[in-house]
Design a protein around this motif. Sequence first.
Motif, PDB file in Angstrom:
ATOM      1  N   THR A 217      39.263  41.295  47.827  1.00 57.50           N
ATOM      2  CA  THR A 217      38.948  42.529  47.099  1.00 57.50           C
ATOM      3  C   THR A 217      39.790  42.664  45.842  1.00 57.50           C
ATOM      4  O   THR A 217      39.292  43.063  44.782  1.00 57.50           O
ATOM      5  CB  THR A 217      39.162  43.737  48.018  1.00 57.50           C
ATOM      6  OG1 THR A 217      38.386  43.568  49.206  1.00 57.50           O
ATOM      7  CG2 THR A 217      38.734  45.017  47.339  1.00 57.50           C
ATOM      8  N   LEU A 218      41.076  42.334  45.930  1.00 62.05           N
ATOM      9  CA  LEU A 218      41.944  42.422  44.755  1.00 62.05           C
ATOM     10  C   LEU A 218      41.582  41.367  43.711  1.00 62.05           C
ATOM     11  O   LEU A 218      41.578  41.640  42.505  1.00 62.05           O
ATOM     12  CB  LEU A 218      43.407  42.286  45.178  1.00 62.05           C
ATOM     13  CG  LEU A 218      44.002  43.499  45.902  1.00 62.05           C
ATOM     14  CD1 LEU A 218      45.407  43.194  46.410  1.00 62.05           C
ATOM     15  CD2 LEU A 218      44.032  44.720  44.998  1.00 62.05           C
ATOM     16  N   ARG A 219      41.274  40.158  44.165  1.00 65.03           N
ATOM     17  CA  ARG A 219      40.905  39.113  43.202  1.00 65.03           C
ATOM     18  C   ARG A 219      39.577  39.438  42.520  1.00 65.03           C
ATOM     19  O   ARG A 219      39.406  39.207  41.324  1.00 65.03           O
ATOM     20  CB  ARG A 219      40.848  37.760  43.908  1.00 65.03           C
ATOM     21  CG  ARG A 219      42.223  37.265  44.325  1.00 65.03           C
ATOM     22  CD  ARG A 219      42.206  35.814  44.705  1.00 65.03           C
ATOM     23  NE  ARG A 219      43.539  35.357  45.100  1.00 65.03           N
ATOM     24  CZ  ARG A 219      43.808  34.128  45.544  1.00 65.03           C
ATOM     25  NH1 ARG A 219      42.827  33.247  45.649  1.00 65.03           N
ATOM     26  NH2 ARG A 219      45.034  33.788  45.878  1.00 65.03           N
ATOM     27  N   GLY A 222      40.222  41.913  39.906  1.00 66.05           N
ATOM     28  CA  GLY A 222      40.785  41.267  38.731  1.00 66.05           C
ATOM     29  C   GLY A 222      39.713  40.630  37.857  1.00 66.05           C
ATOM     30  O   GLY A 222      39.782  40.680  36.622  1.00 66.05           O
ATOM     31  N   GLU A 223      38.699  40.046  38.474  1.00 68.58           N
ATOM     32  CA  GLU A 223      37.614  39.439  37.713  1.00 68.58           C
ATOM     33  C   GLU A 223      36.806  40.498  36.979  1.00 68.58           C
ATOM     34  O   GLU A 223      36.260  40.249  35.908  1.00 68.58           O
ATOM     35  CB  GLU A 223      36.711  38.615  38.628  1.00 68.58           C
ATOM     36  CG  GLU A 223      37.391  37.364  39.173  1.00 68.58           C
ATOM     37  CD  GLU A 223      36.406  36.339  39.714  1.00 68.58           C
ATOM     38  OE1 GLU A 223      35.189  36.536  39.553  1.00 68.58           O
ATOM     39  OE2 GLU A 223      36.872  35.336  40.295  1.00 68.58           O
ATOM     40  N   THR A 227      43.554  45.940  36.425  1.00 67.52           N
ATOM     41  CA  THR A 227      44.932  45.468  36.572  1.00 67.52           C
ATOM     42  C   THR A 227      45.307  45.597  38.041  1.00 67.52           C
ATOM     43  O   THR A 227      45.322  46.698  38.593  1.00 67.52           O
ATOM     44  CB  THR A 227      45.891  46.317  35.719  1.00 67.52           C
ATOM     45  OG1 THR A 227      45.494  46.237  34.352  1.00 67.52           O
ATOM     46  CG2 THR A 227      47.322  45.823  35.862  1.00 67.52           C
ATOM     47  N   VAL A 228      45.572  44.475  38.691  1.00 60.43           N
ATOM     48  CA  VAL A 228      45.777  44.481  40.141  1.00 60.43           C
ATOM     49  C   VAL A 228      47.068  43.767  40.508  1.00 60.43           C
ATOM     50  O   VAL A 228      47.598  42.956  39.750  1.00 60.43           O
ATOM     51  CB  VAL A 228      44.605  43.798  40.880  1.00 60.43           C
ATOM     52  CG1 VAL A 228      43.300  44.531  40.618  1.00 60.43           C
ATOM     53  CG2 VAL A 228      44.475  42.339  40.478  1.00 60.43           C
ATOM     54  N   ALA A 229      47.572  44.086  41.699  1.00 64.02           N
ATOM     55  CA  ALA A 229      48.735  43.397  42.236  1.00 64.02           C
ATOM     56  C   ALA A 229      48.357  41.950  42.549  1.00 64.02           C
ATOM     57  O   ALA A 229      47.240  41.668  42.992  1.00 64.02           O
ATOM     58  CB  ALA A 229      49.216  44.098  43.505  1.00 64.02           C
ATOM     59  N   GLU A 230      49.295  41.036  42.318  1.00 62.73           N
ATOM     60  CA  GLU A 230      49.061  39.632  42.648  1.00 62.73           C
ATOM     61  C   GLU A 230      48.950  39.473  44.160  1.00 62.73           C
ATOM     62  O   GLU A 230      49.762  40.016  44.901  1.00 62.73           O
ATOM     63  CB  GLU A 230      50.205  38.770  42.103  1.00 62.73           C
ATOM     64  CG  GLU A 230      50.002  37.285  42.282  1.00 62.73           C
ATOM     65  CD  GLU A 230      51.123  36.456  41.680  1.00 62.73           C
ATOM     66  OE1 GLU A 230      51.223  35.259  42.030  1.00 62.73           O
ATOM     67  OE2 GLU A 230      51.914  37.005  40.879  1.00 62.73           O
ATOM     68  N   ALA A 231      47.938  38.728  44.610  1.00 64.07           N
ATOM     69  CA  ALA A 231      47.686  38.629  46.046  1.00 64.07           C
ATOM     70  C   ALA A 231      47.297  37.213  46.428  1.00 64.07           C
ATOM     71  O   ALA A 231      46.637  36.505  45.660  1.00 64.07           O
ATOM     72  CB  ALA A 231      46.577  39.597  46.457  1.00 64.07           C
ATOM     73  N   MET A 384      29.801  45.296  36.389  1.00 70.02           N
ATOM     74  CA  MET A 384      30.660  45.289  37.579  1.00 70.02           C
ATOM     75  C   MET A 384      29.865  44.905  38.819  1.00 70.02           C
ATOM     76  O   MET A 384      30.297  44.086  39.637  1.00 70.02           O
ATOM     77  CB  MET A 384      31.296  46.667  37.775  1.00 70.02           C
ATOM     78  CG  MET A 384      32.386  47.003  36.784  1.00 70.02           C
ATOM     79  SD  MET A 384      32.933  48.739  36.913  1.00 70.02           S
ATOM     80  CE  MET A 384      33.561  48.758  38.589  1.00 70.02           C
ATOM     81  N   ALA A 385      28.685  45.496  38.965  1.00 76.01           N
ATOM     82  CA  ALA A 385      27.855  45.208  40.131  1.00 76.01           C
ATOM     83  C   ALA A 385      27.421  43.743  40.147  1.00 76.01           C
ATOM     84  O   ALA A 385      27.370  43.110  41.214  1.00 76.01           O
ATOM     85  CB  ALA A 385      26.637  46.128  40.137  1.00 76.01           C
TER      86      ALA A 385
END
Length: 424
Positions: A217-219, A222-223, A227-231, A384-385
Motif C-alpha cells: 500500500t505504501l509503495r 509512492g507511485e 510522500t510516504v515512509a520508506e517500507a 490514481m485509479a
Amino acid sequence: MKQRLYVWMDDEELVGQLDFNVDGMRQNSVFTYAQGWIDNPKGFDLSPAMPRSQIVASASLQGNSSPLVMPVADSTPDSWGRAIMRAANGGRTMNDFEYLTGVDDFLRSGALRFYESDAPGALPLAQPRTGENAFSIPRLIELESMVQEARAFEADPAYYRENRAKLLAGQILLDAAGSLGGARPKVNVRDEYQAIWIAKLPKMDDEYDMARAEVLTLRLAGEIGMTVAEAQTFVVSGQFPVALIKRFDRSYEDAGNPRRIHLITAQTFMGLPGTEPSNYVSIAEQMMSNGAGDDMNELWTRMAYSVLIQNTDDHLRNHGFIRTADRWALSPAYDINPDPSAGGTLKTAISEIHGNELDILAVLDAAPLFNIDPIEAREALRVMAEIIYERWRPLAAELGMAAKDIRALAPAFESPQVRKALSL
C-alpha cells in the motif's frame, strides 16, 4: 502526588517544564514554556494549540483524553506498548506519567526529551541500560525471538506476566517497543547502517498477509506521487513476514548520532483531546492557518487514496506533522491499510458536509476546498485509479504475496470507488 519534568528539544535547548499531579482518580498536568525558548528566534510552538504567547498550557484526565498536554502525550505508547509495559510491572494499573517516563529515551517518538533536573550535565530519563544487562536496539537478525515473544504474550498475557523474570527476550520486547502507537505488535530494530525501523510483527489471528499488504500500500502510494515512509518486508525464519517502516522522526545524516525531528499527530495539530474526530477540510484549514498550506494537495491526495482503497482506519493519530526549519509540514504517510470488507467508512470525514462515506464523487466535489481545480482533480483521480488498478497485482507479486492473499485484498484495490474513478 506531584512530579516535575524538564522538557528539552533533542539535547539542544530547554523548552519548558511539565508538572504532573495525581490526586486519587484525578490527574492533570501543567506545561510552562521556558523563557529562553520563548526568546529563541529559532524556537516554535510545540503545537498550534499550545502557543508560546500563552506561556502556560494544561490538560486533565477526562474520558479517553490524556492528562498530559498533547505534544507530550504524543511521546507515550499506545495500546501495544502499554500492554507490554503493564506486563513488565506485574500487570498493575499505570498512569500516563509512568508510561511517558518508562519509554526508552533513545527510542522515544519525536524530538522531545525529559529530564528530572535542569542542571548542566543531567541525563535524560529512561536511559538505555548499561553493564551486564546492557541492551542496544535489536538488529534485524534478532527479530525471530521477538516474533516468538510477541506471540507468547498474545496467547496468554497472564502467564507471560507471571514468567517474565525468566524471559530475557521478554525484557527485550519491552525495551524495543518504545513509544510506538497502535494495537498491533511492533518493535524498533536497527539495520546495518544503524538506521531505526519499526518492525510490525504478524499476529496469530491475521486473516491475510498484513505485512506485505502494508508495504504494498505504501509503495503503491509512492507511485501515485504521495510522500510516504520508506517500507520493505523482512521474512523471519522463512515463515513470518514482517513490515519494516523506516522512522522519519530521525535524520540519518550523522549515522552515529541521528538528529531527532519534532513530530506530532494530527490529533495534536488540531488541538482535539482524546480520539475526538475531525474532517480533512478542517485539517486543511488548520494547515492554511499554520504555514502548511503548500501541503494541501498532498492531504487531498491522501484522502482520495484512502477512499479508493477503502482505508477505514484513517483516524487523526494515523496522520502526522513534522516541524521543519521554519514551518509545519505533513509527515510522510504511514499506517495506510486497505480494507477488503464491504460497508466501511472513513474515520476522518471528508468534510462536515460530505461526511464519512467512501465516495470518490464527494472527494471530487471537495477539491476546491483544498484549492484544487475541479477539472485537474477529476483527471488526478482517474490517473490514481489507473495506477492502483494496473499496478497493485504486479507489486504484490514482486513482494512475494501468496495468491490467496492477493484474492483476499482484491475487493480493496479493485473497489467500487476505483471503478467509479476510472470512468471519470
